[in-house]
Design an enzyme around this catalytic site. Structure first.
Site, PDB file in Angstrom:
ATOM      1  CD  GLU A  24      40.872  36.777  37.181  1.00 55.54           C
ATOM      2  OE1 GLU A  24      40.889  37.861  38.077  1.00 55.54           O
ATOM      3  OE2 GLU A  24      40.858  37.196  35.950  1.00 55.54           O
ATOM      4  CG  HIS A  82      43.518  40.190  40.259  1.00 55.59           C
ATOM      5  ND1 HIS A  82      43.975  41.622  40.363  1.00 55.59           N
ATOM      6  CD2 HIS A  82      43.328  39.973  38.961  1.00 55.59           C
ATOM      7  CE1 HIS A  82      43.887  42.068  38.766  1.00 55.59           C
ATOM      8  NE2 HIS A  82      43.294  41.240  38.305  1.00 55.59           N
ATOM      9  CG  HIS A  84      45.127  38.699  34.847  1.00 57.79           C
ATOM     10  ND1 HIS A  84      45.426  39.602  34.053  1.00 57.79           N
ATOM     11  CD2 HIS A  84      44.095  38.997  35.540  1.00 57.79           C
ATOM     12  CE1 HIS A  84      44.832  40.644  34.437  1.00 57.79           C
ATOM     13  NE2 HIS A  84      43.968  40.370  35.315  1.00 57.79           N
ATOM     14  CG  ASP A  95      41.845  43.786  36.583  1.00 55.05           C
ATOM     15  OD1 ASP A  95      41.263  43.492  37.188  1.00 55.05           O
ATOM     16  OD2 ASP A  95      42.701  43.128  35.825  1.00 55.05           O
TER      17      ASP A  95
HETATM   18 ZN   LIG Z   1      42.718  41.448  36.411  1.00 52.35          ZN
END
Ligand SMILES: [Zn+2]
Length: 134
Positions: A24, A82, A84, A95
Site C-alpha cells: 500500500e 493511501h 488498496h 482505516d
Molecule cells: Zn485502507
C-alpha cells in the site's frame, strides 16, 4: 456539501504509483480548506512503515517532516491518502480507527482504478465528492 478538489495530475500520480507498488502506498494531501471545500495544492508521498499489501502506517518522524513542509509553505495537512491493492476503495476496519485519530479527508485509491474520499461524521464514515481540476 463537503468535497475534495484535486488536480488531475495529482490524482493520476497517486493512482499510477499505487498500481506500480506491491505494498500500500501512502502520503499526505496539503492545501487549504475553505467553506467545506478541501483544495489539494500539493501531495507528499511517505513510506509505508509496515511495507504491507493490506495496511499502512506512516512513521511519526516522517509525519513531523510533512507538518514542517506544510508550515513552511503556508499550507495545512487537509488529508491523507493511501491505496488498496485489488480491493475496493472503501475504508477498512483499521482505516476507521485511523480516521478517528486523523479527522481530515481520507482519499483512498484502489489498484482496480477507482477512488473515493471519506470523512468521519458523528462516528460514521461519509463519502464526499471528488472534483478533479485541470
Ligand atoms: Zn485502507
Amino acid at each position: 456539501m463537503k468535497a475534495l478538489y484535486i488536480k488531475g495530475v495529482h490524482l493520476y500520480e497517486i493512482l499510477q504509483r499505487a498500481k506500480e507498488s506491491k505494498v500500500e502506498i501512502c502520503g499526505f494531501l496539503l492545501g487549504q480548506e475553505r467553506e467545506d471545500r478541501f483544495f489539494v495544492e500539493e501531495i507528499v508521498f511517505t513510506k509505508n512503515k509496515l511495507d504491507s499489501p493490506i495496511e499502512f502506517e506512516v512513521d511519526p518522524l516522517e509525519t513531523l517532516e510533512v507538518f514542517q513542509i506544510a508550515e513552511k509553505e503556508g499550507l495545512e495537512i487537509i488529508g491523507i491518502f493511501h491505496s488498496h491493492i485489488n480491493s475496493p476503495h472503501y475504508p477498512s476496519g483499521k482505516d476507521l480507527k485511523g480516521m478517528n485519530l486523523w479527522r481530515n479527508v481520507w482519499l483512498i485509491v484502489s489498484t482496480l482504478g477507482t477512488y473515493g474520499a471519506f470523512i468521519l461524521k458523528n462516528g460514521e464514515i461519509k463519502e464526499i465528492g471528488v472534483v478533479i481540476l485541470d
